[in-house]
Design a protein around this motif. Sequence first.
Motif, short mmCIF file in Angstrom:
data_model
loop_
_atom_site.label_atom_id
_atom_site.label_comp_id
_atom_site.label_asym_id
_atom_site.label_seq_id
_atom_site.Cartn_x
_atom_site.Cartn_y
_atom_site.Cartn_z
N GLU A 36 -1.00 -4.90 14.01
CA GLU A 36 -1.57 -6.21 13.62
C GLU A 36 -2.97 -5.95 14.09
N ASP A 37 -3.66 -4.33 14.68
CA ASP A 37 -4.62 -3.69 14.21
C ASP A 37 -5.62 -3.75 12.33
N VAL A 38 -4.31 -3.20 11.79
CA VAL A 38 -4.78 -3.17 10.45
C VAL A 38 -4.31 -4.33 9.68
N VAL A 39 -3.83 -5.22 10.31
CA VAL A 39 -4.30 -6.40 9.11
C VAL A 39 -5.51 -7.46 9.64
N GLN A 40 -5.69 -7.06 11.10
CA GLN A 40 -7.37 -7.86 11.33
C GLN A 40 -8.17 -7.40 10.79
N GLN A 41 -7.75 -5.86 10.33
CA GLN A 41 -9.23 -5.50 10.26
C GLN A 41 -9.06 -6.08 8.49
N ALA A 42 -8.07 -5.63 8.07
CA ALA A 42 -8.02 -6.43 6.69
C ALA A 42 -8.54 -7.52 6.11
N PHE A 43 -8.30 -8.57 7.11
CA PHE A 43 -8.48 -9.82 7.10
C PHE A 43 -9.94 -9.68 7.20
N PHE A 44 -10.21 -9.03 8.00
CA PHE A 44 -12.08 -10.04 8.53
C PHE A 44 -12.26 -8.58 7.08
N LYS A 45 -12.03 -7.72 5.94
CA LYS A 45 -12.47 -6.98 5.40
C LYS A 45 -12.59 -8.15 4.16
N ALA A 46 -11.46 -9.45 3.67
CA ALA A 46 -11.28 -9.75 2.74
C ALA A 46 -12.00 -10.96 2.49
N TYR A 47 -12.53 -11.24 4.20
CA TYR A 47 -13.52 -12.41 4.38
C TYR A 47 -14.59 -11.87 4.25
N CYS A 48 -15.15 -10.69 4.48
CA CYS A 48 -16.55 -10.31 4.32
C CYS A 48 -17.02 -10.22 2.62
N ALA A 49 -15.62 -9.77 1.85
CA ALA A 49 -16.13 -9.87 -0.19
C ALA A 49 -15.10 -11.02 -0.40
N LEU A 50 -15.43 -11.78 0.30
CA LEU A 50 -14.98 -12.97 -0.36
C LEU A 50 -16.14 -13.29 -1.86
N GLY A 51 -16.67 -13.28 -1.38
CA GLY A 51 -17.89 -13.51 -3.00
C GLY A 51 -17.62 -12.51 -3.81
N ARG A 52 -16.89 -11.89 -3.76
CA ARG A 52 -16.55 -10.58 -4.75
C ARG A 52 -14.69 -11.15 -5.32
N PHE A 53 -14.22 -12.41 -4.34
CA PHE A 53 -13.36 -12.74 -5.12
C PHE A 53 -13.66 -13.16 -6.42
N ARG A 54 -12.69 -12.85 -7.66
CA ARG A 54 -12.26 -13.91 -8.96
C ARG A 54 -11.54 -15.06 -9.00
N ASP A 55 -12.46 -15.87 -9.37
CA ASP A 55 -12.11 -17.15 -9.21
C ASP A 55 -11.23 -17.75 -10.11
N GLY A 56 -9.13 -17.91 -9.85
CA GLY A 56 -8.71 -18.11 -10.48
C GLY A 56 -7.51 -17.17 -9.98
N SER A 57 -7.80 -15.97 -9.31
CA SER A 57 -6.78 -15.12 -9.11
C SER A 57 -5.71 -15.15 -7.76
N ALA A 58 -4.39 -14.58 -7.71
CA ALA A 58 -4.12 -15.01 -6.34
C ALA A 58 -4.79 -14.23 -5.16
N PHE A 59 -4.49 -14.36 -4.03
CA PHE A 59 -5.27 -14.03 -2.65
C PHE A 59 -4.48 -13.22 -2.52
N ARG A 60 -2.68 -13.54 -2.71
CA ARG A 60 -2.35 -12.17 -1.40
C ARG A 60 -2.14 -10.93 -2.03
N PRO A 61 -1.82 -10.73 -3.41
CA PRO A 61 -1.84 -9.51 -4.15
C PRO A 61 -2.95 -9.34 -4.01
N TRP A 62 -4.55 -9.49 -3.59
CA TRP A 62 -5.22 -8.93 -3.55
C TRP A 62 -5.63 -8.34 -1.64
#
Length: 206
Positions: free
Chosen positions: A52-78
Amino acid sequence: MRTREGGRTVDEAAVIARVRAGTPEAYAELVRAHTGIALRAARALGAGADAEDVVQQAFFKAYCALGRFRDGSAFRPWLLSIVANETRNTVRRAGRQRSLADREAAFIKAEPLKSSSADPAVAALASERRIALLGALEKLSEDHRLVVTYRYLLEMDEPETAAALGWPRGTVKSRLSRALRKLCRLLPELEPRRPLGTKGGGEGDE
């Protein structure tokens, strides 16, 4: 890209656009949609009680990196690529690998048996097979263990697996093929049945 959350569909691109436009609370929709598989991934990859701690941290890092998320890509594998990295770091910091019993207990907790009314003998056999599979996975290299976990334990398709692991699809195919051949040697019951009196082909590929 769209994903299912309970009984409804989440438009990932629209949610991400809303977050980028200044509505951070919209991110909760992605968290709800992907928490289940993120926990399964963390537990299957060895996070154990820290999942649960790992997943919480992963969601936080994903949120912080959303600006670099490539449009049109799938969120789940990222997201799952971030979960895998966080799990690896957590296990490394702990200085030990989770025991097979820990992984089995955590994976059952994350993915319970389909029905409580199922035949107990069938459920017991399924559990034994799962334990045997997890034990065999421990004997594979990390790359082979990862590709089998994503494709079969997490039920991701080939493009999602490639995206989550950051590998070309051809690499996913070749490593999965080698991993499955090794699993068949470790778990003979997975071998396709051959007519009596025939010989199996030799394997020169490691």
